[in-house]
Design an enzyme around this catalytic site. Structure first.
Site, PDB file in Angstrom:
ATOM      1  N   VAL A  40      -0.317 -11.332   3.720  1.00 35.84           N
ATOM      2  CA  VAL A  40      -1.272 -10.787   3.212  1.00 35.84           C
ATOM      3  C   VAL A  40      -2.108 -11.508   2.882  1.00 35.84           C
ATOM      4  CG1 VAL A  40      -3.717  -9.442   2.864  1.00 35.84           C
ATOM      5  CG2 VAL A  40      -2.524  -8.336   4.892  1.00 35.84           C
ATOM      6  N   GLN A 103       5.931  -1.136  -0.654  1.00 31.25           N
ATOM      7  CA  GLN A 103       6.334  -1.261  -2.773  1.00 31.25           C
ATOM      8  C   GLN A 103       6.538  -0.037  -2.763  1.00 31.25           C
ATOM      9  OE1 GLN A 103       2.711  -2.301  -5.385  1.00 31.25           O
ATOM     10  NE2 GLN A 103       2.117  -4.078  -4.001  1.00 31.25           N
ATOM     11  N   HIS A 124      -3.787  -4.929  -6.514  1.00 27.12           N
ATOM     12  CA  HIS A 124      -4.544  -3.759  -6.119  1.00 27.12           C
ATOM     13  C   HIS A 124      -3.250  -2.317  -7.198  1.00 27.12           C
ATOM     14  CE1 HIS A 124      -6.285  -0.501  -4.068  1.00 27.12           C
ATOM     15  NE2 HIS A 124      -4.631  -0.348  -3.046  1.00 27.12           N
ATOM     16  N   ASP A 208     -11.648  -0.230  -4.417  1.00 30.09           N
ATOM     17  CA  ASP A 208     -11.296  -0.650  -3.827  1.00 30.09           C
ATOM     18  C   ASP A 208     -11.191  -0.261  -2.811  1.00 30.09           C
ATOM     19  OD1 ASP A 208      -9.784  -3.538  -2.922  1.00 30.09           O
ATOM     20  OD2 ASP A 208      -8.261  -2.198  -2.244  1.00 30.09           O
TER      21      ASP A 208
END
Length: 352
Positions: A40, A103, A124, A208
């Site tokens: 992404v 991750q 992020h 977020d």
């Protein structure tokens, strides 16, 4: 660093006029930037860096669809495209741009590849903030930094190509080298950010996750569906219900709000719409406030993280996701939407 007044509060903001691309190139001149993950954000940030003259390599699972996409975008296996572990060893700045679950999966291998003075970069704060669940605890001898573009990977790339760029927030979690902030800002400028807003890893991830589940997607989708269903229940046709719920919002009103603000929108509609909207806005605000409070608590206490990691790590996750998305796609509301979109003015022009 200049300050800008946001609703009566003065905030520091880094600008690309103050911290130029030339300066970013000087700061990062000896760095090899490894982008782990080409899904992404990965393609957009990697290509923007490459186009701006920085040394970039990609780390991706060899042979999968994203590996092939990287090749199609000009990265060369064995030169600028490598398996994840090999790419991590070669970089001095390691960009962790895999999915949050991804991750977690690769972290043990990546951690072994980090060298003293490297920078571990995120877009992020998820992995770091929820370390008790992700297991992502960086060694003390590396910088841990964040640049979070305020938009999707598609827009990061699209805006870069049209010259406008995209704004980002940035943060330093760990400064092992004494250069962490300088590196962070340089990387933000290097991917095309015009303005960079200071934050923390924690504030970034809390806002977020709340935004994604709230107004940006979850609340938006749920609210649109609720209004559509009420209109259908009272005899309105699918096209009318969709037009009054989604099409006017996305094709007209939200663009005007983006350009001018909500006060302008209220001032530039019919008096009937104006009075009704002003009267009902507080009712909706008060109705959803408890839901947002509950959402924020779940984000802060890690409940949302536990769900994401559990669901997204399941072996049949993609199969279940496809079923969820197919249910939405095949619903009356979004089938009506597909038909309405085909009738947009720009699509009529294409037929001629």
């Amino acid at each position: 660093m200049p300050t800008i007044n946001f609703g009566g509060v003065e905030e520091n903001v880094v600008t690309s006029e103050e911290f130029t691309l030339k300066k970013a190139r000087e700061v990062l001149k000896n760095e090899v930037i490894t982008v782990l993950g080409y899904g992404v954000q990965g393609p957009a940030q990697a290509l923007n860096l490459k186009d701006n003259g920085f040394e970039v390599i990609i780390g991706q699972l060899e042979g999968d669809a994203y590996w092939e996409k990287a090749i199609a975008d000009g990265f060369v296996p064995g030169k600028t495209l490598f398996p994840i572990e090999e790419a991590a060893k070669k970089g001095t700045i390691i960009k962790m741009l895999l999915s949050d679950a991804g991750q977690v999966a690769v972290w043990p291998k990546v951690k072994k590849c980090l060298k003293k003075g490297d920078a571990l970069y995120f877009s992020h704060g998820f992995g770091i903030v929820y370390k008790d669940q992700t297991g992502i605890v960086p060694p003390k001898n590396v910088d841990v930094i964040l640049v979070a573009p305020k938009g999707s990977g598609t827009n990061v790339r699209r805006n870069f190509k049209d010259g406008s760029g995209i704004n980002s927030s940035y943060a330093v979690f760990q400064d092992a080298t004494g250069r962490a902030e300088e590196r962070t800002i340089a990387l933000g400028i290097a991917i095309g950010s015009g303005y960079l807003f200071p934050t923390t890893f924690e504030k970034e991830v809390f806002s977020d996750l709340t935004g994604e589940r709230g107004v940006l997607m979850g609340c938006l989708a749920g609210t649109m569906e609720a209004q559509y269903n009420v209109l259908r229940k009272h005899g309105h046709s699918p096209s009318e219900a969709f037009n009054e719920t989604v099409e006017e919002l996305t094709q007209s009103l939200i663009r005007l709000v983006a350009e001018n603000g909500m006060d302008w929108m209220f001032a530039n509609c019919s008096t009937t719409a104006q009075r009704g909207a002003l009267d009902w806005a507080p009712k909706f605000r008060d109705a959803v406030a408890p839901v947002f409070d509950s959402l924020y608590r779940r984000v802060k206490n890690g409940a949302e993280t536990r769900r994401v990691l559990k669901v997204n790590s399941a072996p049949n996750y993609l199969e279940k996701l496809r079923k969820e998305l197919d249910t939405i796609k095949n619903s009356e509301m979004w089938q009506a939407g597909a038909a309405v979109r085909a009738l947009r003015p720009e699509n009529r022009k294409k037929k001629k």
